[in-house]
Design a protein around this motif. Structure first.
Motif, PDB file in Angstrom:
ATOM      1  N   ILE A 276      33.534  -5.048  72.196  1.00 27.17           N
ATOM      2  CA  ILE A 276      34.790  -4.607  72.790  1.00 27.17           C
ATOM      3  C   ILE A 276      35.934  -4.954  71.849  1.00 27.17           C
ATOM      4  N   GLY A 277      36.659  -3.936  71.377  1.00 27.93           N
ATOM      5  CA  GLY A 277      37.781  -4.150  70.469  1.00 27.93           C
ATOM      6  C   GLY A 277      37.880  -3.025  69.462  1.00 27.93           C
ATOM      7  N   GLY A 278      38.986  -3.011  68.723  1.00 26.40           N
ATOM      8  CA  GLY A 278      39.200  -1.932  67.766  1.00 26.40           C
ATOM      9  C   GLY A 278      39.669  -2.381  66.406  1.00 26.40           C
ATOM     10  N   GLY A 279      39.541  -3.675  66.119  1.00 24.42           N
ATOM     11  CA  GLY A 279      39.981  -4.192  64.830  1.00 24.42           C
ATOM     12  C   GLY A 279      38.827  -4.447  63.878  1.00 24.42           C
ATOM     13  N   MET A 280      39.154  -5.126  62.770  1.00 24.57           N
ATOM     14  CA  MET A 280      38.135  -5.392  61.753  1.00 24.57           C
ATOM     15  C   MET A 280      37.040  -6.307  62.287  1.00 24.57           C
TER      16      MET A 280
ATOM     17  N   LYS B 169      26.259   3.461  60.002  1.00 25.20           N
ATOM     18  CA  LYS B 169      25.199   2.487  60.284  1.00 25.20           C
ATOM     19  C   LYS B 169      24.573   2.702  61.663  1.00 25.20           C
ATOM     20  N   GLY B 170      25.066   3.695  62.399  1.00 21.24           N
ATOM     21  CA  GLY B 170      24.488   3.995  63.700  1.00 21.24           C
ATOM     22  C   GLY B 170      25.238   3.427  64.879  1.00 21.24           C
ATOM     23  N   VAL B 171      26.464   2.918  64.638  1.00 19.76           N
ATOM     24  CA  VAL B 171      27.278   2.387  65.727  1.00 19.76           C
ATOM     25  C   VAL B 171      27.963   3.546  66.455  1.00 19.76           C
ATOM     26  N   ARG B 172      27.848   3.572  67.747  1.00 21.59           N
ATOM     27  CA  ARG B 172      28.538   4.567  68.574  1.00 21.59           C
ATOM     28  C   ARG B 172      29.917   4.029  68.930  1.00 21.59           C
ATOM     29  N   ILE B 173      30.943   4.834  68.767  1.00 23.42           N
ATOM     30  CA  ILE B 173      32.313   4.416  69.076  1.00 23.42           C
ATOM     31  C   ILE B 173      32.819   5.190  70.283  1.00 23.42           C
ATOM     32  N   VAL B 174      33.200   4.455  71.322  1.00 25.77           N
ATOM     33  CA  VAL B 174      33.755   5.039  72.549  1.00 25.77           C
ATOM     34  C   VAL B 174      35.210   4.591  72.664  1.00 25.77           C
ATOM     35  N   THR B 175      36.111   5.533  72.864  1.00 25.45           N
ATOM     36  CA  THR B 175      37.533   5.189  72.954  1.00 25.45           C
ATOM     37  C   THR B 175      38.078   5.496  74.357  1.00 25.45           C
TER      38      THR B 175
ATOM     39  N   TYR C 246      36.749   0.817  72.707  1.00 25.65           N
ATOM     40  CA  TYR C 246      38.152   0.477  72.479  1.00 25.65           C
ATOM     41  C   TYR C 246      39.016   1.176  73.518  1.00 25.65           C
ATOM     42  N   ARG C 247      40.040   0.513  73.968  1.00 20.75           N
ATOM     43  CA  ARG C 247      40.834   1.028  75.095  1.00 20.75           C
ATOM     44  C   ARG C 247      41.815   2.128  74.708  1.00 20.75           C
ATOM     45  N   ARG C 248      42.086   2.299  73.434  1.00 17.68           N
ATOM     46  CA  ARG C 248      43.003   3.359  72.996  1.00 17.68           C
ATOM     47  C   ARG C 248      42.235   4.379  72.155  1.00 17.68           C
ATOM     48  N   GLY C 249      42.972   5.327  71.543  1.00 19.89           N
ATOM     49  CA  GLY C 249      42.330   6.324  70.702  1.00 19.89           C
ATOM     50  C   GLY C 249      41.996   5.773  69.331  1.00 19.89           C
ATOM     51  N   ARG C 250      41.181   6.507  68.595  1.00 25.78           N
ATOM     52  CA  ARG C 250      40.793   6.045  67.252  1.00 25.78           C
ATOM     53  C   ARG C 250      41.994   5.859  66.344  1.00 25.78           C
ATOM     54  N   ASP C 251      43.015   6.683  66.524  1.00 23.36           N
ATOM     55  CA  ASP C 251      44.189   6.585  65.668  1.00 23.36           C
ATOM     56  C   ASP C 251      44.965   5.299  65.888  1.00 23.36           C
ATOM     57  N   ARG C 252      44.679   4.598  66.986  1.00 24.98           N
ATOM     58  CA  ARG C 252      45.357   3.338  67.270  1.00 24.98           C
ATOM     59  C   ARG C 252      44.513   2.120  66.888  1.00 24.98           C
ATOM     60  N   MET C 253      43.323   2.345  66.418  1.00 20.53           N
ATOM     61  CA  MET C 253      42.470   1.221  66.029  1.00 20.53           C
ATOM     62  C   MET C 253      43.035   0.524  64.803  1.00 20.53           C
ATOM     63  N   ASN C 254      43.007  -0.807  64.823  1.00 17.66           N
ATOM     64  CA  ASN C 254      43.469  -1.562  63.661  1.00 17.66           C
ATOM     65  C   ASN C 254      42.503  -1.442  62.492  1.00 17.66           C
ATOM     66  N   ALA C 255      41.247  -1.215  62.790  1.00 19.61           N
ATOM     67  CA  ALA C 255      40.271  -1.006  61.722  1.00 19.61           C
ATOM     68  C   ALA C 255      40.578   0.303  61.006  1.00 19.61           C
ATOM     69  N   SER C 256      40.435   0.288  59.699  1.00 17.05           N
ATOM     70  CA  SER C 256      40.741   1.479  58.906  1.00 17.05           C
ATOM     71  C   SER C 256      39.734   2.593  59.175  1.00 17.05           C
ATOM     72  N   VAL C 257      40.111   3.805  58.795  1.00 19.64           N
ATOM     73  CA  VAL C 257      39.208   4.950  58.944  1.00 19.64           C
ATOM     74  C   VAL C 257      37.929   4.706  58.147  1.00 19.64           C
ATOM     75  N   PHE C 258      38.073   4.103  56.976  1.00 17.34           N
ATOM     76  CA  PHE C 258      36.891   3.786  56.165  1.00 17.34           C
ATOM     77  C   PHE C 258      35.934   2.896  56.945  1.00 17.34           C
ATOM     78  N   GLU C 259      36.477   1.856  57.602  1.00 16.97           N
ATOM     79  CA  GLU C 259      35.628   0.931  58.354  1.00 16.97           C
ATOM     80  C   GLU C 259      35.015   1.625  59.569  1.00 16.97           C
ATOM     81  N   GLN C 260      35.776   2.485  60.222  1.00 15.30           N
ATOM     82  CA  GLN C 260      35.228   3.235  61.351  1.00 15.30           C
ATOM     83  C   GLN C 260      34.075   4.119  60.892  1.00 15.30           C
TER      84      GLN C 260
END
Length: 443
Positions: free
Chosen positions: A282-286, A327-333, A307-321
């Motif tokens: 749970i979270g959207g940062g690095m 690597k097979g991680v599913r991202i739900v916003t 993550y509780r907001r949209g991808r554009d609000r994630m602190n993690a960079s687009v590269f990290e996303q």
């Protein structure tokens, strides 16, 4: 080859030894000498280089790249390290795609920037491999400074003060120096114990003593430090972690992501690190990205980052996303935790989908989970502190706090981004102000 079986529950040793070695090898293999020169030749050596402005530590990037291009990588390293003494680590973990490389003229014109981060690593690794230290310590001033926290801000501050001849004592609550670099960075970004090697190299300047196992408010007090030293710098980072604040959040299997990452970093054998079959982060940062990716690398079958907001609000960079997705991680916003379900241990976690206003939409999501990792922000801990602002130590542009003779920087202080490179800059700049105050007799 036998089909892999993903057993339920949190288990250690899900993979064979070779898989662990492959999964946690260097994320970006280093450039060799030929590759570095070829990469350096792409730089336009701009006069008003936007990459310098984008670097929080103001490294003269065109100069160090020119020095690599002309076959003098050690000179390039000194150019880097004169501004960022932890330039080796920053070359590995800096979000260069959001900083220097994003504004590179090559990126703007061609969509392919100069490999600034990898070139920085090439130069700093070349120098540190020789074991030499490019800076000399000034004559002792007779002044002593206490630095609380042996992380990026504290080490940067300590090194700059030592260069100017001051004696520095660094106090850290942990048993190893390095702070975030040692305990909080993904293992695949800094393999081969690089963080400790960099600390050992930094200490070659002399004049710095590190005392571990000393936490502010528990083993030492601010009044005591002020009495024993001529100045104090606080750079202890953020020790607390925000809770989920939902029903069932205390069930077994619900952990802090920072502890999960730390345990992995300190493990002598990756086979000993337990991971769930179904992991929810749970979270959207690095920190969230690092926890999710490493869960997958440790052998989890399903890893979902929510993550509780949209991808554009994630602190993690687009590269990290994108790395996580690869690597097979599913991202739900746009989903926030509602409840943790299970009989003693977590079995499912329920989320509310939310709109732009963060209000629940009425739709919910339930995910199977035997391990839930919280990465929803960290908090400052301690009572014996200067005045706070937004739950961090209030500082001015020079790093001065509300208490005379006390400075602060890095994640524990109000102001800049929570990045390693920003912490280094704040520690360095505070050291220069401390030095000026000590010379003037105003500390």
């Amino acid at each position: 080859m036998a089909e892999k079986v993903f057993e339920p529950g949190v288990q250690a040793g899900r993979l064979d030894a070779q898989s662990y070695a492959d999964h946690f090898s260097d994320l970006h293999p280093p450039l060799d000498a030929h590759e570095a020169v070829v990469a350096a030749d792409r730089c336009y050596f701009c006069h008003d280089a936007p990459c310098i402005t984008a670097c929080p530590t103001d490294i003269d990037i065109p100069l160090f790249i020119r020095q690599i291009a002309t076959g003098t990588p050690d000179a390039a390293a000194k150019t880097i390290l004169s501004q960022n003494i932890l330039g080796g680590m920053c070359a590995r973990v800096c979000p260069t795609e959001q900083l220097c490389e994003e504004v590179c003229v090559r990126e703007v014109a061609e969509g392919k920037p100069v490999l600034i981060g990898q070139l920085q690593r090439y130069a700093t690794d070349h120098l540190q491999a020789e074991g030499t230290h490019p800076f000399t310590r000034a004559a002792p001033t007779g002044k002593t400074v206490a630095v609380v926290g042996a992380g990026p801000a504290g080490l940067s501050c300590a090194h700059r003060l030592a260069m100017h001849g001051h004696a520095v004592v660094v106090y850290d609550a942990r048993q190893k120096a390095g702070g975030l670099n040692e305990y909080g960075i993904a293992a695949y970004k800094t393999p081969h114990d690089f963080a400790q090697a960099e600390v050992d190299w930094l200490l070659k300047i002399g004049g710095i003593t590190i005392e571990t196992g000393k936490a502010l408010g528990e083993h030492i007090t601010l009044d005591q430090l002020k009495a024993d030293h001529d100045a104090v710098f606080l750079g202890m980072g953020l020790g607390g972690v925000n809770g989920l604040g939902v029903e069932g959040a205390d069930k077994d299997g619900v952990l802090d992501a920072v502890d999960f990452i730390s345990d992995l970093r300190q493990a002598d054998d990756l086979k000993s690190v337990p991971v769930g079959r179904d992991v929810v982060v749970i979270g959207g940062g690095m920190t969230a990205i690092d926890a999710a990716v490493q869960s997958k690398l440790l052998g989890a079958l399903n890893v979902t980052l929510v993550y509780r907001r949209g991808r554009d609000r994630m602190n993690a960079s687009v590269f990290e996303q994108d790395l996580a997705a690869s690597k097979g991680v599913r991202i739900v916003t746009r989903a926030q935790p509602k409840a943790v379900h299970g009989n003693g241990a977590v079995r499912e976690i329920e989320f509310d989908y939310v709109g732009e206003d963060m209000a629940p939409t009425g739709q919910t999501l339930r995910l199977a989970a035997d391990q839930v990792l919280r990465a929803i922000g960290q908090t400052l801990e301690g009572d014996d502190l200067p005045a706070l602002k937004h739950r961090k130590i209030r500082v001015d542009a020079r790093g001065r706090t509300s208490v005379d003779g006390v400075w602060a920087g890095g994640d524990c202080a109000s102001g800049g981004d929570d990045l390693t490179v920003t912490a280094v800059a704040e520690g360095r700049d505070a050291a220069m102000d401390i030095h000026a105050a000590l010379v003037a007799g105003n500390a």
